[in-house]
Design an enzyme around this catalytic site. Structure first.
Site, PDB file in Angstrom:
ATOM      1  CG  ASN A  58     -88.304 -28.178 -37.973  1.00  0.00           C
ATOM      2  OD1 ASN A  58     -89.458 -28.093 -37.568  1.00  0.00           O
ATOM      3  ND2 ASN A  58     -87.529 -27.119 -38.151  1.00  0.00           N
ATOM      4  CG  HIS A 114     -92.071 -34.128 -33.745  1.00  0.00           C
ATOM      5  ND1 HIS A 114     -92.636 -32.916 -34.029  1.00  0.00           N
ATOM      6  CD2 HIS A 114     -92.337 -34.370 -32.439  1.00  0.00           C
ATOM      7  CE1 HIS A 114     -93.244 -32.445 -32.939  1.00  0.00           C
ATOM      8  NE2 HIS A 114     -93.062 -33.300 -31.960  1.00  0.00           N
ATOM      9  CB  CYS A 121     -86.514 -56.357 -37.132  1.00  0.00           C
ATOM     10  SG  CYS A 121     -85.837 -55.300 -38.423  1.00  0.00           S
ATOM     11  CB  CYS A 125     -86.646 -58.662 -41.090  1.00  0.00           C
ATOM     12  SG  CYS A 125     -87.917 -57.393 -40.892  1.00  0.00           S
ATOM     13  N   GLY A 181     -89.776 -20.341 -34.292  1.00  0.00           N
ATOM     14  CA  GLY A 181     -90.553 -20.860 -35.417  1.00  0.00           C
ATOM     15  C   GLY A 181     -91.479 -22.009 -35.094  1.00  0.00           C
TER      16      GLY A 181
HETATM   17  N1  APR Z   1     -89.512 -17.057 -38.994  1.00  0.00           N
HETATM   18  C1  APR Z   1     -90.078 -17.232 -37.755  1.00  0.00           C
HETATM   19  N2  APR Z   1     -91.287 -17.851 -37.567  1.00  0.00           N
HETATM   20  C2  APR Z   1     -91.930 -18.284 -38.669  1.00  0.00           C
HETATM   21  C3  APR Z   1     -91.428 -18.103 -39.983  1.00  0.00           C
HETATM   22  C4  APR Z   1     -90.150 -17.456 -40.115  1.00  0.00           C
HETATM   23  N3  APR Z   1     -89.597 -17.253 -41.309  1.00  0.00           N
HETATM   24  N4  APR Z   1     -92.321 -18.632 -40.871  1.00  0.00           N
HETATM   25  C5  APR Z   1     -93.352 -19.127 -40.124  1.00  0.00           C
HETATM   26  N5  APR Z   1     -93.117 -18.917 -38.811  1.00  0.00           N
HETATM   27  C6  APR Z   1     -93.918 -19.340 -37.661  1.00  0.00           C
HETATM   28  C7  APR Z   1     -95.423 -19.240 -37.880  1.00  0.00           C
HETATM   29  O1  APR Z   1     -95.857 -17.990 -37.426  1.00  0.00           O
HETATM   30  C8  APR Z   1     -95.979 -20.389 -37.030  1.00  0.00           C
HETATM   31  O2  APR Z   1     -96.408 -19.915 -35.759  1.00  0.00           O
HETATM   32  O3  APR Z   1     -93.647 -20.698 -37.459  1.00  0.00           O
HETATM   33  C9  APR Z   1     -94.769 -21.328 -36.836  1.00  0.00           C
HETATM   34  C10 APR Z   1     -94.923 -22.712 -37.474  1.00  0.00           C
HETATM   35  O4  APR Z   1     -95.955 -23.356 -36.807  1.00  0.00           O
HETATM   36  P1  APR Z   1     -96.485 -24.790 -37.318  1.00  0.00           P
HETATM   37  O5  APR Z   1     -96.713 -24.737 -38.765  1.00  0.00           O
HETATM   38  O6  APR Z   1     -97.623 -25.130 -36.428  1.00  0.00           O
HETATM   39  O7  APR Z   1     -95.243 -25.756 -37.090  1.00  0.00           O
HETATM   40  P2  APR Z   1     -94.722 -26.419 -35.719  1.00  0.00           P
HETATM   41  O8  APR Z   1     -95.022 -25.570 -34.548  1.00  0.00           O
HETATM   42  O9  APR Z   1     -93.317 -26.815 -35.949  1.00  0.00           O
HETATM   43  O10 APR Z   1     -95.636 -27.751 -35.662  1.00  0.00           O
HETATM   44  C11 APR Z   1     -95.407 -28.628 -34.581  1.00  0.00           C
HETATM   45  O11 APR Z   1     -97.003 -30.189 -35.465  1.00  0.00           O
HETATM   46  O12 APR Z   1     -97.882 -30.957 -37.390  1.00  0.00           O
HETATM   47  C12 APR Z   1     -97.080 -31.314 -36.334  1.00  0.00           C
HETATM   48  O13 APR Z   1     -95.297 -32.874 -36.198  1.00  0.00           O
HETATM   49  C13 APR Z   1     -95.675 -31.658 -36.782  1.00  0.00           C
HETATM   50  O14 APR Z   1     -93.552 -30.958 -35.825  1.00  0.00           O
HETATM   51  C14 APR Z   1     -94.832 -30.524 -36.207  1.00  0.00           C
HETATM   52  C15 APR Z   1     -95.655 -30.059 -35.031  1.00  0.00           C
END
Ligand code: APR
Length: 252
Positions: free
Chosen positions: A105, A122, A133, A154, A191
């Site tokens: 995040n 990230h 720079c 810069c 998550g």
């Molecule tokens: N509690 C637990 N899990 C949750 C909740 C919650 N309240 N709400 C959503 N989720 C879960 C969803 O089920 C999903 O599988 O969180 C996950 C979020 O997945 P993504 O949206 O794909 O996010 P993430 O895995 O962090 O993405 C990875 O992808 O887009 C790039 O750089 C960006 O850091 C990001 C990376």
């Protein structure tokens, strides 16, 4: 005991036994703070095309467009507050000898909740990095007065200090995370959809070195079958029960 209570009891036991824990979080932990995830129903990638907004090519092609989007995201995150999931992790950090919090995040909510040993894989949406720079400026202005912003040092073009698709994460940072996984007893994965590398492989690395892996995620993930305990509940509801100091606290 229900199956869920059983899993929570098991997870609590593993966590209480551990002196060194690694936590990996993704957008799901901030969902209950109102921060959109990427691939959920209202996820960012449902409405925006990552190849137009989150790649180096997109940026050099149209830096103003990309900054308009990050300015919009900063505005969407500026009033977000940590939720009980973030606070529970900060509490856990203060109650175990060693905890490494690795997050995908860029919203800064873990810091706001009081976590300290944080590795931002990230980057951070509140930082602007100079394309010439390399100067990094902490900037919380919303909206940004000038788009695209310029480097304060810069004067060159600034870019969001985040990792875009097609960009590598520094090897020193990867080494630091792999070392932490090697030294831990328990890894918590919270998550994240588990499809974006290198974060997606970190649970497998932990299993390959016989760590206990606990996943808390609403939806199914590709590697869940390899993990020891899988809980499909909201992190903001489960984490306070899992490891805050009130053992009688139950899932509402
Ligand atoms: N509690 C637990 N899990 C949750 C909740 C919650 N309240 N709400 C959503 N989720 C879960 C969803 O089920 C999903 O599988 O969180 C996950 C979020 O997945 P993504 O949206 O794909 O996010 P993430 O895995 O962090 O993405 C990875 O992808 O887009 C790039 O750089 C960006 O850091 C990001 C990376």
């Amino acid at each position: 005991m229900s199956e869920l209570e059983d899993k929570i009891a098991q997870a609590r036991q593993e966590i209480e036994k551990a002196s060194n824990i690694v936590v990996l979080t993704g957008a799901g932990i901030s969902a209950e703070s109102g921060v959109p995830t990427f691939r959920g129903q209202e996820g960012l990638w449902q409405n925006f095309r990552p190849e137009e907004l989150a790649t180096p090519d997109a940026f050099w092609n149209d830096p103003k467009l990309v900054w308009e989007w990050y300015d919009w995201r900063r505005n969407a995150v500026k009033d977000a507050k940590p939720n009980p999931g973030h606070y529970a992790l900060a509490e856990l950090e203060s109650s175990v000898p060693h905890l490494t919090l690795v997050t995908q995040n860029i919203d800064g909510l873990h810091q706001m909740a009081g976590s300290t040993n944080i590795t931002e894989m990230h980057g951070n949406i509140w930082q602007i990095r100079c394309t010439k720079c390399g100067e990094i400026e902490q900037n919380f202005q919303v909206p940004l007065p000038e788009l695209p912003p310029k480097c304060k040092k810069c004067g060159e073009l600034g870019r969001p200090n985040v990792v875009w698709f097609g960009e590598m994460i520094g090897m020193d940072l990867i080494d630091k995370i792999l070392r932490a996984i090697e030294e831990c007893q328990v890894m918590l994965i919270i998550g994240t959809s588990g499809i974006v590398e290198p974060a997606a492989s970190m649970g497998l690395v932990a299993k390959q070195t016989n760590k206990t892996v606990i996943e808390i995620n609403l939806d199914e993930t590709p590697s869940a079958g390899l993990y020891d305990i899988v809980i499909r509940e909201k992190s903001g509801e489960v984490l306070p029960v899992l490891f805050t100091s009130n053992p009688n606290r139950v899932l509402s």
